[in-house]
Motif scaffolding. Sequence first.
Motif, PDB file in Angstrom:
ATOM      1  N   ASP A 180       0.827  -1.197   0.000  1.00  0.00           N
ATOM      2  CA  ASP A 180       0.000   0.000   0.000  1.00  0.00           C
ATOM      3  C   ASP A 180       0.868   1.256   0.000  1.00  0.00           C
ATOM      4  OD1 ASP A 180      -2.212  -1.583   0.014  1.00  0.00           O
ATOM      5  OD2 ASP A 180      -2.595  -1.401   2.175  1.00  0.00           O
ATOM      6  N   GLU A 181       1.928   1.239   0.778  1.00  0.00           N
ATOM      7  CA  GLU A 181       2.816   2.395   0.828  1.00  0.00           C
ATOM      8  C   GLU A 181       3.543   2.593  -0.495  1.00  0.00           C
ATOM      9  OE1 GLU A 181       3.155   4.744   3.135  1.00  0.00           O
ATOM     10  OE2 GLU A 181       1.463   3.747   4.134  1.00  0.00           O
ATOM     11  N   ALA A 182       3.949   1.491  -1.130  1.00  0.00           N
ATOM     12  CA  ALA A 182       4.626   1.588  -2.416  1.00  0.00           C
ATOM     13  C   ALA A 182       3.693   2.191  -3.475  1.00  0.00           C
ATOM     14  CB  ALA A 182       5.118   0.208  -2.865  1.00  0.00           C
ATOM     15  N   LEU A 183       2.421   1.774  -3.439  1.00  0.00           N
ATOM     16  CA  LEU A 183       1.457   2.311  -4.391  1.00  0.00           C
ATOM     17  C   LEU A 183       1.228   3.804  -4.142  1.00  0.00           C
ATOM     18  CD1 LEU A 183      -0.624   1.971  -6.634  1.00  0.00           C
ATOM     19  CD2 LEU A 183      -2.281   1.267  -4.883  1.00  0.00           C
ATOM     20  N   LYS A 184       1.084   4.184  -2.872  1.00  0.00           N
ATOM     21  CA  LYS A 184       0.888   5.598  -2.552  1.00  0.00           C
ATOM     22  C   LYS A 184       2.072   6.436  -3.019  1.00  0.00           C
ATOM     23  CE  LYS A 184      -2.120   4.840   1.470  1.00  0.00           C
ATOM     24  NZ  LYS A 184      -2.229   4.952   2.951  1.00  0.00           N
ATOM     25  N   LYS A 185       3.267   5.887  -2.859  1.00  0.00           N
ATOM     26  CA  LYS A 185       4.468   6.604  -3.297  1.00  0.00           C
ATOM     27  C   LYS A 185       4.474   6.774  -4.815  1.00  0.00           C
ATOM     28  CE  LYS A 185       9.511   6.571  -2.950  1.00  0.00           C
ATOM     29  NZ  LYS A 185      10.701   5.852  -2.416  1.00  0.00           N
ATOM     30  N   ALA A 186       4.099   5.721  -5.540  1.00  0.00           N
ATOM     31  CA  ALA A 186       4.044   5.787  -6.999  1.00  0.00           C
ATOM     32  C   ALA A 186       3.023   6.823  -7.453  1.00  0.00           C
ATOM     33  CB  ALA A 186       3.706   4.421  -7.578  1.00  0.00           C
ATOM     34  N   CYS A 187       1.909   6.912  -6.751  1.00  0.00           N
ATOM     35  CA  CYS A 187       0.876   7.890  -7.100  1.00  0.00           C
ATOM     36  C   CYS A 187       1.330   9.319  -6.808  1.00  0.00           C
ATOM     37  CB  CYS A 187      -0.423   7.578  -6.356  1.00  0.00           C
ATOM     38  SG  CYS A 187      -1.144   5.976  -6.788  1.00  0.00           S
ATOM     39  N   GLU A 188       2.086   9.502  -5.745  1.00  0.00           N
ATOM     40  CA  GLU A 188       2.629  10.826  -5.440  1.00  0.00           C
ATOM     41  C   GLU A 188       3.638  11.259  -6.493  1.00  0.00           C
ATOM     42  OE1 GLU A 188       1.758  13.040  -3.185  1.00  0.00           O
ATOM     43  OE2 GLU A 188       0.152  11.681  -2.542  1.00  0.00           O
ATOM     44  N   ILE A 189       4.410  10.314  -7.002  1.00  0.00           N
ATOM     45  CA  ILE A 189       5.381  10.629  -8.061  1.00  0.00           C
ATOM     46  C   ILE A 189       4.649  11.107  -9.315  1.00  0.00           C
ATOM     47  CG2 ILE A 189       7.063   9.597  -9.643  1.00  0.00           C
ATOM     48  CD1 ILE A 189       7.992   7.839  -7.339  1.00  0.00           C
ATOM     49  N   ILE A 190       3.511  10.497  -9.617  1.00  0.00           N
ATOM     50  CA  ILE A 190       2.734  10.918 -10.783  1.00  0.00           C
ATOM     51  C   ILE A 190       2.220  12.340 -10.597  1.00  0.00           C
ATOM     52  CG2 ILE A 190       0.588  10.495 -12.066  1.00  0.00           C
ATOM     53  CD1 ILE A 190       1.066   7.495 -11.498  1.00  0.00           C
ATOM     54  N   LYS A 191       1.817  12.690  -9.388  1.00  0.00           N
ATOM     55  CA  LYS A 191       1.356  14.063  -9.128  1.00  0.00           C
ATOM     56  C   LYS A 191       2.483  15.068  -9.344  1.00  0.00           C
ATOM     57  CE  LYS A 191      -2.202  12.737  -5.759  1.00  0.00           C
ATOM     58  NZ  LYS A 191      -2.650  12.853  -4.348  1.00  0.00           N
ATOM     59  N   GLU A 192       3.701  14.678  -8.958  1.00  0.00           N
ATOM     60  CA  GLU A 192       4.842  15.571  -9.117  1.00  0.00           C
ATOM     61  C   GLU A 192       5.350  15.596 -10.553  1.00  0.00           C
ATOM     62  OE1 GLU A 192       7.707  14.143  -6.366  1.00  0.00           O
ATOM     63  OE2 GLU A 192       6.477  14.560  -4.589  1.00  0.00           O
TER      64      GLU A 192
END
Length: 317
Positions: free
Chosen positions: A196-208
């Motif tokens: 779950d944390e890895a997915l959240k991190k990947a999604c934050e990278i997309i926002k940036e």
Amino acid sequence: MSKKSIYLLGILLTIIVGSILYWYLCCTVCYAEKCTSPTQKEQQTSNGEVSKPKIKHPTLLPLSIKDTNGNFAYEINENFNFNTSNFSIHDSVSSSLNNGISMIKEYLDSNKNKQLNITGYYMDNEVNNSAFPNLGLARANSVKNYMVSQNISSKIINTYGKLNNDIVPDANNVLFGPLQLDIFTKTDKNLRNDKDEALKKACEIIKENPLLIYFKTGQSSINLTPQQRQKFADISKCVDKLDVTIQVTGHSDNTGNKDRNMKLGLQRANSIKTYLIKNGISSQKITATSKGQNNPISDNTTEEGKAKNRRIEVTIN
């Protein structure tokens, strides 16, 4: 020369000409198959035996699913089918296949710790016309979307793609069931938190770092790079698992007037929205807007700078 010598010479010439014609006709007409090379017709094995080429029959993979940690098992001699080089489900789904999906749904609903893995197969000679890294993943997502239409939550479905050159299409280039379905149990809480944390991190990278798609003058098709395809796959996963929405924003250079460029940016954003919908993203999850020429990221006084400003930004909220 005596008459006898002429007679014998004639017989000899007749034999020679006849032999030549016989040899020629043998290898071109009468015994054409015998003159075919081993690589064309038959091949000799190392021990001198002749082996005929293998005939490949279409692969028929039934829908088979089993929970190895539970008491659920189901198989039906039908499946989701696909045309080669295509990720859309071929033909309508039969009622008997729908009954099987209903049984899968009932089992997942009554076992909240269960999840469904869908692995789509693809061949390396297929053309990937999807937005995903490979056709196998695109096919798995098409089946996932159908499962979602049957009220199975996308949050408990995981999709994968796998190369499989053993699958064989039929004469009409239809692949019968290039899929594997598995039910598994999520029991490791720490592993679940890590994912779950890895997915959240990947999604934050997309926002940036949004997915950027550039438009060339007169361009009608969208050709994504491998990196862009992977980012699209990440965006799709963020939408499925975290229930986020996609924001598509169109931009232009400063050629022409502002009102025209605002409309042009929106046209391009809507074309990308249509492309995302075609690749399995729900239209309700996508918003398309335009900023026209108001947000340049490069110098509009050069052609190179203008090309960078003619862009679409795809991000998540």
